[in-house]
Design an enzyme around this catalytic site. Sequence first.
Site, PDB file in Angstrom:
ATOM      1  CB  CYS A   1     -21.410   5.483 -15.426  1.00 27.95           C
ATOM      2  SG  CYS A   1     -20.179   6.763 -15.303  1.00 27.95           S
TER       3      CYS A   1
ATOM      4  CD  GLU B   1      -3.031  -0.673  -0.059  1.00 23.90           C
ATOM      5  OE1 GLU B   1      -3.270   0.404  -0.324  1.00 23.90           O
ATOM      6  OE2 GLU B   1      -3.427  -1.827  -0.649  1.00 23.90           O
TER       7      GLU B   1
END
Length: 394
Positions: free
Chosen positions: A226, A52
Amino acid sequence: MSGRSTLPALPEGAGSFAGRLIAWQKRHGRHDLPWQQRPGGERDPYRVWLSEIMLQQTQVATVIPYYRRFLERFPTLAALAAAPQGDVLEHWAGLGYYARARNLHRCAQTLVAEDAGYGGNFPRQPERIAELPGIGRSTAAAIAVFGFGERAAILDGNVKRVFARCFGIEGFPGSQPVEKRMWAIAEALLPQTDVDAYTQGLMDLGATVCTRANPRCADCPMAAICVARDAARQDELPTPKPRKAVPERCATPLFLDDGESVLLERRPPTGIWGGLLAPPEVVAAGVAGGADLGSQQIAAAAEALARRHGCRLLSVEALPPLTHAFTHFRLHLNPQRCRVERIASVAAEPGWEWIAWRDGTTTVASAALPAPIRKILAEAARQPGLILGRVSEA
């Protein structure tokens, strides 16, 4: 419409968002990333955390080879904590944003410190993880989800782009009102189960389908809901950051080269290139750096630097200039190769090191160098006669 628009608590289409994403991730998402390969099937917060941090501001394809080399050298949290910072930076060199590496090392040392109360392990709770050096709210949530199976919401740059397009959220996502709105959506969308697949799906969707340029809308599981796709506004959302003039800076680094090694200085732990090895820069007649410095100023500074380190200056030659873009400014480098002969047996001053071109424990190819300095030396090595030694571009 601004980032303060009065949208409902959950935008239209949000009800099916998690289900669509989880189903898509299980079928089309990424499942073979090296940090997803857990020995014995066990969760490994150390590997999750390392990946990460490396993935911040860096693409997966770039990270993978660094991740594997780093993990080979520092296989455990304890191994990382026990290592010298210089060793950590050497294995990070080339990834950029070096504060990440320094914070990584500091975080490892914090976790293993006897008086810190962590017992050499990451805490499970995202709120506690976020208290550690170099870990923000979204990264802490990712560590909690993938490292411990906790339920927590992420909101990185990829997720912000997905939310902005899917739900038609206006305004720059880095501004406080818009980011606050997006965090509320992230928390509200979080499913009760399959949080691993959902969270990985958010990352995968933003990285591979809902990309910054040329999004693959035909392959997107959110195509039917969307807002940006429906209005053909994929290029407009998310709203770009308001532009500011980028400051320009100049520097004239001096490379003292005796044919076998080059003199470099260990930078202070904070600031530009903190903790890395870099050449000194011209400071002459009250002027620090500057690509427009005259040859006499450069020569005088090179002469003084050579004498200081027990050398006789033979020549000063300009190397090809280089411009390097940082996050907040652009740096113009006017490097100078200063060929020297060492005439006195003078030990390197604290913080200074003669780094071998080819043969030695640490060479120019393996040293912890900033990316632009490595580029300068590699380019110089390709020009016959400029550098006596030769440096690998690895």
